[in-house]
Design a protein around this motif. Structure first.
Motif, PDB file in Angstrom:
ATOM      1  N   SER A 114      -1.100  -5.680  -9.380  1.00  0.00           N
ATOM      2  CA  SER A 114       0.056  -4.891  -8.955  1.00  0.00           C
ATOM      3  C   SER A 114       1.105  -4.883 -10.053  1.00  0.00           C
ATOM      4  O   SER A 114       1.377  -5.899 -10.680  1.00  0.00           O
ATOM      5  CB  SER A 114       0.646  -5.471  -7.665  1.00  0.00           C
ATOM      6  N   GLY A 146      -1.322  -2.348   1.911  1.00  0.00           N
ATOM      7  CA  GLY A 146      -0.422  -1.304   2.378  1.00  0.00           C
ATOM      8  C   GLY A 146       0.533  -1.817   3.446  1.00  0.00           C
ATOM      9  O   GLY A 146       0.299  -2.838   4.094  1.00  0.00           O
ATOM     10  N   GLU A 147       1.629  -1.079   3.647  1.00  0.00           N
ATOM     11  CA  GLU A 147       2.681  -1.523   4.557  1.00  0.00           C
ATOM     12  C   GLU A 147       2.232  -1.597   6.004  1.00  0.00           C
ATOM     13  O   GLU A 147       2.813  -2.322   6.802  1.00  0.00           O
ATOM     14  CB  GLU A 147       3.897  -0.587   4.431  1.00  0.00           C
ATOM     15  N   SER A 148       1.205  -0.851   6.395  1.00  0.00           N
ATOM     16  CA  SER A 148       0.758  -0.839   7.787  1.00  0.00           C
ATOM     17  C   SER A 148      -0.516  -1.664   7.993  1.00  0.00           C
ATOM     18  O   SER A 148      -1.210  -1.497   8.986  1.00  0.00           O
ATOM     19  CB  SER A 148       0.525   0.601   8.247  1.00  0.00           C
ATOM     20  N   GLY A 197      -7.388  -4.446   4.679  1.00  0.00           N
ATOM     21  CA  GLY A 197      -7.079  -3.632   3.508  1.00  0.00           C
ATOM     22  C   GLY A 197      -8.309  -3.292   2.685  1.00  0.00           C
ATOM     23  O   GLY A 197      -9.427  -3.211   3.207  1.00  0.00           O
TER      24      GLY A 197
END
Length: 358
Positions: free
Chosen positions: A315, A275-277, A296
């Motif tokens: 992905s 995830g981006e954060s 993650g």
């Protein structure tokens, strides 16, 4: 001459000293990292000594003979200026250099000097051992080169396979939606699909070109700081809102650009799957490696052996080459890479056995 390894050459040489020359006490030493290491001894020599010691520079006549390339015949070793073991039961020695590979030492416990015939035959045997070692060395280097060429061919086949198959899919998508846009004027969503397909093609091409280079051996290495190269890789990778945490700096020897590529791929992998954060932590390991860990979702244990295979991805937007590149860069540095569970449940990549920096 049929021996296939240096150790086998040494073993047959020792057998010849005993069986042909009739001299029961002998040892072959190979030069290894600045010392002469015992690699093969006769049965009598092993019975006579609990342990045959490594010979260090300046501490024995063997080093003098090895460095000069001149054989030595010593009637009374107690008269030598340098003797590593004053308590040795050996009274006389012949020291026969084996070219750049090491020495053959033949000893005697009965006293008195070896005669001219023994000395001449020992030198002839030493020349034969040296010739065999040179042949084995040459053949091993040839096999290593053949293996390298085989791996290069494998990478070329992989490249050709992907170009001929995987790149055709996004190209077909681009062509199809472009045709649709032409037929239905003003349909911009179709052009967005074209843009996505072309971007994927661009990513595939970039990573394929990188992958084609990553198995190459590293000739020149420089000292690398874990903290510095990680910070530089973080700046160039697409890390979005992710956070980098460097816990401990360390140094090792390697190719800076390729280590940075390795880290960039691991960072992108963490963001892609965490995830981006996501928070990514980097730190040194044991003075000869480093780790990259995220918080993650982690990698299932039964999938950890698959993730380095080319084309493997979970992905929709992934190329499946990022971790393959990571594996090839570690391999080119003669390092190892392993995948573990992170302390906070994410994935932890450990790269070890890199060159140490003194």
């Amino acid at each position: 001459m049929s021996a296939e390894t240096p150790e086998e050459v040494a073993q047959r040489g020792i057998q010849a000293v005993s069986n042909i020359l009739g001299l029961p006490i002998s040892t072959v030493f190979f030069e290894q990292e600045g010392t002469l290491e015992p690699v093969e001894s006769s049965e009598t020599a092993n019975e006579l000594f609990d342990e045959i010691s490594t010979l260090k520079p300046g501490e024995s006549a063997a080093w003098q003979a090895y460095k000069s390339g001149q054989p030595m015949r010593v009637a009374d070793i107690t008269q030598l200026e340098t003797i590593q073991n004053p308590q040795t039961p050996i009274t006389a020695e012949m020291i026969i250099p084996l070219s750049e590979y090491g020495v053959l030492i033949i000893g005697d416990t009965e006293g008195g000097e070896f005669d001219d015939e023994d000395y001449t035959l020992a030198q002839i045997l030493g020349d034969n051992i040296s010739t065999s070692l040179e042949r084995v060395d040459r053949e091993q280097r040839l096999r290593a080169r053949e293996q390298e060429l085989s791996e290069q061919n494998d990478r070329l086949e992989m490249f050709t396979s992907v170009v001929s198959h995987d790149l055709r899919n996004p190209l077909s998508v681009a062509e199809g939606y472009t045709e649709l846009a032409q037929q239905e004027a003003g349909e911009l969503k179709a052009l967005e699909k074209v843009e996505q397909a072309l971007k994927r093609m661009d990513s595939l091409i970039d990573e394929l070109l990188t992958l084609a280079q990553q198995g190459e051996s590293i000739d020149e290495k420089e000292p690398i700081s874990v903290e510095r190269v990680a910070a530089e890789a973080w700046e160039t990778a697409e890390t979005k809102q992710a956070t980098l945490n460097i816990t401990e700096d360390g140094r090792f020897g390697g190719d800076r650009n390729r280590i940075q590529q390795l880290l960039e791929n691991l960072f992108r992998n963490a963001v892609e799957h965490g995830g981006e954060s996501v928070t990514v932590t980097v730190g040194a390991i044991d003075g000869n490696g480093f780790y990259v860990e995220d918080d993650g979702s982690g990698i299932p244990e039964d999938k950890r052996d698959d993730i380095f295979e080319h084309g493997y991805t979970t992905s929709e937007d992934g190329t499946g080459f990022g971790l393959t590149i990571v594996d090839k860069i570690a391999e080119a540095h003669n390092g190892t890479i392993s995948v573990l569970e992170g302390r906070n449940g994410g994935a932890r990549f450990e790269i070890r056995e890199l060159d140490t920096v003194v």
